[in-house]
Scaffold this active site. Sequence first.
Site: not given
Length: 863
Positions: A30, A95
């Site tokens: 985003e 991640e």
Amino acid sequence: MASSSSSFLSAPASSSRSWKQHVFLSFRGEDTRNNFVGHLYTALENTGIITYKDGKKLSLGEAINPSLIKAIEQSQIAIIVFSENYADSSWCLNELKHIMKCTKETGLIVVPIFYGVEPSEVRKQEKKYGEAFAKYESVKNINVASWREALVDASGNSGQDFKSGSMDESQLIKNIVNKITKMKRPLTPRVNDKLVGIEARRDALISKLQIESDCVRMIGIWGVGGGGKTTLATSVYSKISWEFDGCCCIENVRDESSKNGLVTLQKQIISGVLKQDEVRAGSIEEGKDMIRDMLSGKKVLIVLDDVDQRDQLEALAGSRDWFGKGSRIIITTRDEHLLKVHKVGVYNVTLLHNDEATTLLHKCARLEERLMKDYEQVSQEVVTYASGLPLALTVLGSFLCGRGIKEWKETLAKLKKIPNNDIVGKLRISYDGLEKVEQDLFLDIACFFRGFHKHNAMPVFEACGLYPEIGLEVLREKALITISSYRQFDIFQMHDLVQEMAHHIVRGEHRNDPEKHSRIWKKEDVETICAMGATTDLDMIEAISHCYGSVPYWRTSLHYLPPFLGNEELELLISESANQLQHLPPAIVNMKNLRWVDWEGVCPWLTNSPLNKLCCLTLSMSLQKQLWDGHKLLPNLKMMKIVDFENLIMLPNFAGLPNLERFELENCPKLQEIHSSFGLLEKLVFVTVECCRGIKIFPSINRLKNLKTVSFNWSTGLFKLIQHEQPSLPYSNMNHHTRLRFSQPNLTKLNLCGCELTDEDICSYKWELSHLQELNLSHNWFSRLDFSGWRLPRLKWLCVDWCGSLVELSDLPSSIAIVEANDCWSLESFGDTSNCKWLWKVSTRYGKKVDPIHGERFDNVRD
């Protein structure tokens, strides 16, 4: 904008690394997907940098989490874009956690980008990052500590700091792309489809490198020019470079250091390993300091190709402590001595065997499968010519590509007379690096001594002032010659194309003009020279070998003639040689610069030739009765050898040979007299007379105080003659009270094998040989040897083999170490050997009567 640090952990040496993509992009969608990251991804892809971006590479229905994990593990570099809301996503943090894990396990490189945030905000989890972690702290079953650790580690890498307004975004992206371009490596190891036989050699070298070890290791790849050293080094480099923090391959150090200087190469190493554009070093010493300071903390792989000088190694890889733990330095060179001096392990590259050579030739010639059978014979001829040398196979294969069988055959025929310039040029580099005396030694071996005994060639080299002890080692270290063992003999060998290169050097641009060659060794060239007029200028010739016989003198001594060559055959061979030469003009009289002559057959030219520079003279297989008339001046002659002169009766005046040091005489059955001047050759060091049973007059050698070796092998009665100092008292008139004094102060070796010495002969002499170390009395007739009256304080080796009448040896010198008494059928006792403290071997094989005497020292060491 500092560059990122790159950190690899070593994988096992046997592993082979390959990746699916260069870059994995980690980002908060985003914040940056449709602006910065989108632009960065496009720039990377357009530059040829394969990049994984979430949402771009995933297929519908594919499980996201496992796919991302796999993508991270199959990437070389992870670009982490830390934006304002990055920490809000647990997905991004997980991640990141796995990325940092891979930096330790797979060697993943991390490049952080700080987009709109300060590095300290990420590292200390402040502002937006702090707010996100405050929320996580209240949630159970979340390992917040591992996320914090990952953020600290990732932000600790120096990366690109971008804040709105501080830099144009396009410039930032350009900087990042430039950085990644320098850092990335091939996704899969490069494979050259023309490489043949490389895999086994590469694996052997990798094993020798011991990559799993943390020590700093240097390995030198050594071998003949064109043997595949560079190919092997680059193949290993391609396979293992991913396992290091940084790597660099410096090609052609020899030429590059000469053209651009060593400082340039030092800067090349630093910039190559650290991926820096600007490296400044003002001097070699400053360059050394920079390499040590900047690379001592890094595990590096460096290849230095074609090193030929010690100062190159000292400037580029002077010491192991210049590099970090686990570093490997690979050096290719033609000079083994450089590696020894630098204390570098040596890997001797092996040439291709027949099947490998054939495969390489066919690949380079692009020979189709359907034509292989038709080209089989001519291909084998090319392979035989190349003798496993990859350079020759590659050059010839490329040249023969697309050509017909007739052209292949014609090319081979041409090569036997005119070698290929590309091959010769490459091989000649090693020759050009030699000093003049070493070049002469190499050319002499290539033209005259390949395949022959080192032992018999050394005196020739020494007489010619070629300093062979050190010279041969230099030639071996430079891979120009090898010395192989065959039946206890050391044999000179070299690669066929190295010998061809040497012949090319000798002939120069005058291939068909032997009078302009420095060395003459081929039968047809000798005949051409001899057919020239007496006024022909032959000053270019330094050495000539004229041998028509089956067994050149240096190959073997008379006692090792092959069994098929009996006396009748030998006499016939000598007669044929004489007939072939009787009509040849004495053109050799014009060879004023000759230093070495090996002449088989009649030599009438010897009388009139002004051979003032001659150092070594070998004459063999002649029917003439004398060598020259009157006084012959050979002021520089140091070695003279006369072999198989069937009709020679007398040796001439030696007064004109003041510098003669070595004299050899073999198989002159009718020879009766050695001129008295022989006893005045004060510089004589070595004298051997073999199988000359008819000699009746031989001057005393007692005045020759420099003699170190005397051998009278199978020359009956000669030992009695040389010790007769009173001409008025014939040997036959001496009574049993007369004892001749045999004294040679510097003699170290004495060989009286087969001289038919009896007890009377042994007792007739007072042996005073203070430096004698080796004494050979084999094949004689005496029954007892009592050393009590002999003065032999340094005698180490005694041989009495095949003395069938010998019953007793007694009072052996205390210095004795080895006694050879094989085939002594009557031998019963060695006497008391308790004083022989150095005695370690007594050999009595095939003796019938000698029995062990318990308590004697030699019982424990007897064969």
